[in-house]
Design a protein around this motif. Structure first.
Motif, PDB file in Angstrom:
ATOM      1  N   GLN A   3     -27.800 -16.340 -22.403  1.00  0.00           N
ATOM      2  CA  GLN A   3     -27.126 -15.054 -22.568  1.00  0.00           C
ATOM      3  C   GLN A   3     -27.605 -14.383 -23.848  1.00  0.00           C
ATOM      4  OE1 GLN A   3     -23.122 -16.578 -22.491  1.00  0.00           O
ATOM      5  NE2 GLN A   3     -22.757 -15.673 -20.490  1.00  0.00           N
ATOM      6  N   LYS A   4     -27.766 -13.068 -23.798  1.00  0.00           N
ATOM      7  CA  LYS A   4     -28.149 -12.290 -24.967  1.00  0.00           C
ATOM      8  C   LYS A   4     -26.876 -11.798 -25.642  1.00  0.00           C
ATOM      9  CE  LYS A   4     -32.565 -10.904 -22.964  1.00  0.00           C
ATOM     10  NZ  LYS A   4     -33.426  -9.768 -22.547  1.00  0.00           N
ATOM     11  N   ILE A   5     -26.632 -12.307 -26.831  1.00  0.00           N
ATOM     12  CA  ILE A   5     -25.376 -12.058 -27.523  1.00  0.00           C
ATOM     13  C   ILE A   5     -25.606 -11.210 -28.765  1.00  0.00           C
ATOM     14  CG2 ILE A   5     -23.374 -13.144 -28.619  1.00  0.00           C
ATOM     15  CD1 ILE A   5     -23.710 -13.680 -25.602  1.00  0.00           C
ATOM     16  N   GLY A   6     -24.746 -10.239 -28.971  1.00  0.00           N
ATOM     17  CA  GLY A   6     -24.748  -9.449 -30.186  1.00  0.00           C
ATOM     18  C   GLY A   6     -23.481  -9.701 -30.984  1.00  0.00           C
ATOM     19  N   HIS A   7     -23.485  -9.331 -32.249  1.00  0.00           N
ATOM     20  CA  HIS A   7     -22.362  -9.564 -33.142  1.00  0.00           C
ATOM     21  C   HIS A   7     -21.939  -8.255 -33.795  1.00  0.00           C
ATOM     22  CE1 HIS A   7     -24.454 -13.394 -32.755  1.00  0.00           C
ATOM     23  NE2 HIS A   7     -23.329 -14.004 -33.102  1.00  0.00           N
ATOM     24  N   GLN A  21     -18.278 -11.336 -31.056  1.00  0.00           N
ATOM     25  CA  GLN A  21     -19.565 -11.415 -30.372  1.00  0.00           C
ATOM     26  C   GLN A  21     -19.385 -11.109 -28.888  1.00  0.00           C
ATOM     27  OE1 GLN A  21     -20.686 -15.397 -31.557  1.00  0.00           O
ATOM     28  NE2 GLN A  21     -19.909 -16.282 -29.641  1.00  0.00           N
ATOM     29  N   TYR A  22     -20.351 -10.384 -28.344  1.00  0.00           N
ATOM     30  CA  TYR A  22     -20.302  -9.942 -26.952  1.00  0.00           C
ATOM     31  C   TYR A  22     -21.712  -9.937 -26.377  1.00  0.00           C
ATOM     32  CZ  TYR A  22     -15.683  -8.240 -28.266  1.00  0.00           C
ATOM     33  OH  TYR A  22     -14.389  -8.166 -28.732  1.00  0.00           O
ATOM     34  N   GLU A  23     -21.789  -9.948 -25.058  1.00  0.00           N
ATOM     35  CA  GLU A  23     -23.075  -9.756 -24.405  1.00  0.00           C
ATOM     36  C   GLU A  23     -23.602  -8.359 -24.733  1.00  0.00           C
ATOM     37  OE1 GLU A  23     -23.483 -10.667 -20.276  1.00  0.00           O
ATOM     38  OE2 GLU A  23     -21.903 -12.187 -20.348  1.00  0.00           O
ATOM     39  N   ILE A  24     -24.881  -8.271 -25.004  1.00  0.00           N
ATOM     40  CA  ILE A  24     -25.500  -6.968 -25.256  1.00  0.00           C
ATOM     41  C   ILE A  24     -25.525  -6.199 -23.936  1.00  0.00           C
ATOM     42  CG2 ILE A  24     -27.578  -5.789 -26.040  1.00  0.00           C
ATOM     43  CD1 ILE A  24     -28.244  -8.399 -27.566  1.00  0.00           C
ATOM     44  N   THR A 136     -24.951  -5.911 -34.836  1.00  0.00           N
ATOM     45  CA  THR A 136     -26.365  -6.096 -34.510  1.00  0.00           C
ATOM     46  C   THR A 136     -26.874  -5.032 -33.543  1.00  0.00           C
ATOM     47  OG1 THR A 136     -25.757  -7.630 -32.734  1.00  0.00           O
ATOM     48  CG2 THR A 136     -26.303  -8.593 -34.893  1.00  0.00           C
ATOM     49  N   HIS A 137     -25.966  -4.416 -32.772  1.00  0.00           N
ATOM     50  CA  HIS A 137     -26.367  -3.449 -31.758  1.00  0.00           C
ATOM     51  C   HIS A 137     -25.413  -2.247 -31.746  1.00  0.00           C
ATOM     52  CE1 HIS A 137     -28.365  -7.152 -30.562  1.00  0.00           C
ATOM     53  NE2 HIS A 137     -29.240  -6.398 -29.913  1.00  0.00           N
ATOM     54  N   TYR A 138     -25.850  -1.188 -31.081  1.00  0.00           N
ATOM     55  CA  TYR A 138     -25.053   0.035 -31.008  1.00  0.00           C
ATOM     56  C   TYR A 138     -25.396   0.741 -29.708  1.00  0.00           C
ATOM     57  CZ  TYR A 138     -23.064   4.547 -32.493  1.00  0.00           C
ATOM     58  OH  TYR A 138     -22.319   5.699 -32.611  1.00  0.00           O
ATOM     59  N   TYR A 139     -24.365   1.153 -28.987  1.00  0.00           N
ATOM     60  CA  TYR A 139     -24.551   1.826 -27.692  1.00  0.00           C
ATOM     61  C   TYR A 139     -24.497   3.338 -27.910  1.00  0.00           C
ATOM     62  CZ  TYR A 139     -24.134   2.518 -22.600  1.00  0.00           C
ATOM     63  OH  TYR A 139     -24.344   2.878 -21.289  1.00  0.00           O
TER      64      TYR A 139
END
Length: 383
Positions: A3-7, A21-24, A136-139
């Motif tokens: 699984q690809k996980i982001g924080h 933490q969640y799936e990207i 780590t990510h942004y939608y």
């Protein structure tokens, strides 16, 4: 399959932080997902962190940032300036949306969009999870304008474009600062220093007022002709006299409030010349009041302009400004402390206590959870 996980950093209540933490997520056809490169601690985060925001008491934090495109929706080919984009490109994004449907958008005031924070206000448990920049990510949703960053502008400089610089460029246009005018800037934080550079490039003489000597030294580097140190000149009457002496016996044509301190608003009214114009952008927290004399303002024939957010097109203008003027001003020195994602609480506390002038969160990979982790890998994975 791995699984690809982001924080992301989650404020569980004002002053308290944990890691989630969640799936990207995969982007919708007209959306995109970024990998965050760095995000700055802005004064708005401190309002929320200190519990002064009227609504937001829990959720993600961070909005002033730069990211690299992680994945693109099938329909996303260009940015909002028509530049072709692809995975790996660096972009900056408006931290709000312009829905184009509400009364304010339809009425020609898109910066006041009634639905501006529809996504920033969501909790991270709700898909697509990554609604804020301290992660780590942004939608990026369809009505958030995003622009490709010029190759010559480094991350450390570009990260401030989508808030501080865009905001002051828009505000200065709203107050119609003209060539040859004098402008007094209250506050030498990120907004104030950016405002100084913009005002100087517009042909104005700039005076900056602040209580931190190091910030005033930075203000000089950003073009201020004169500075007033509140920690040394503690009496408002003496500060008024000092400004008048600098300007040949009268107040400035324009004053800009970017302190977030209510008392600064009252003082700004005194400092302005008769017929002067006042741009107010720093005071955001409701319920904090100061005495206000409407008759005094009328007798001085002052214009007061309060500005909230900016029109999205100004983000593109901010990038152009940085591309042209980054060598003339020390934009790369606006941030004086860097923290990792696992140290967001330290960054917020140090900023609130003024131990640092401006902090940045640099994202180098998945952090170790700070405190009790908040984990949800499967909930809300589907829209």
């Amino acid at each position: 399959m791995t699984q690809k996980i982001g924080h992301l950093a989650l404020m569980t209540e004002p002053g308290q932080l944990s890691m989630a933490q969640y799936e990207i997520p995969e982007p919708a056809p007209d959306a995109l997902v970024l990998e965050i490169l760095r995000a700055n601690v802005c004064g708005s985060e401190l309002h929320i962190w200190n519990g002064h925001h009227p609504v937001k008491k829990r959720g993600g934090l961070g909005h002033e940032m730069i990211g690299r495109i992680h994945s693109l929706g099938a329909e996303v080919i260009t940015d909002y300036a028509g530049e072709t984009v692809s995975v790996g490109d660096r972009v900056v994004v408006t931290y709000f949306q312009t829905c184009q449907r509400c009364a304010r958008c339809r009425g020609g005031q898109p910066n006041l969009c009634d639905n501006a924070y529809q996504f920033f206000g969501k909790q991270p448990e709700e898909w697509p999870h990554f609604h804020a920049a301290f992660g780590t990510h942004y939608y990026v949703h369809p009505h958030q304008h995003f622009y490709k960053v010029p190759d010559t502008v480094p991350d450390s400089i570009a990260a401030g474009a989508n808030c501080a610089l865009s905001q002051v460029m828009f505000g200065i246009d709203q107050i119609s600062l003209a060539y040859g005018e004098t402008v007094l800037i209250q506050g030498a934080g990120g907004l104030g220093l950016n405002a100084a550079a913009v005002a100087v490039e517009r042909g104005a003489r700039v005076i900056v007022v602040d209580a931190v000597p190091a910030r005033l030294e930075q203000a000089k580097a950003f073009g201020a002709a004169d500075v007033v140190d509140i920690s040394a000149v503690t009496d408002p009457t003496e500060r008024l006299a000092a400004v008048h002496e600098m300007l040949g016996g009268e107040g400035p044509d324009v004053a800009i409030e970017v302190t977030g301190v209510p008392a600064a608003f009252a003082e700004g009214l005194d400092l302005l010349r008769r017929g002067g114009r006042y741009l107010v952008m720093g005071n955001l927290s409701p319920g904090r009041t100061v005495p206000f004399d409407p008759g005094y303002v009328t007798r001085k024939a002052l214009t007061i302009k309060h500005v909230d957010r900016y029109e999205a097109r100004y983000l593109s203008r901010a990038l152009t400004f940085l591309e042209r003027h980054q060598s003339a001003y020390p934009f790369d020195q606006l941030v004086d402390a860097e923290f990792g994602l696992s140290d967001v609480k330290d960054a917020l506390d140090a900023s609130a206590q003024r131990k640092v002038t401006r902090a940045a969160i640099t994202i180098t990979g998945a952090p170790e959870p700070a405190g009790r982790p908040v984990t949800d890998l499967h909930a809300a994975s589907a829209r």
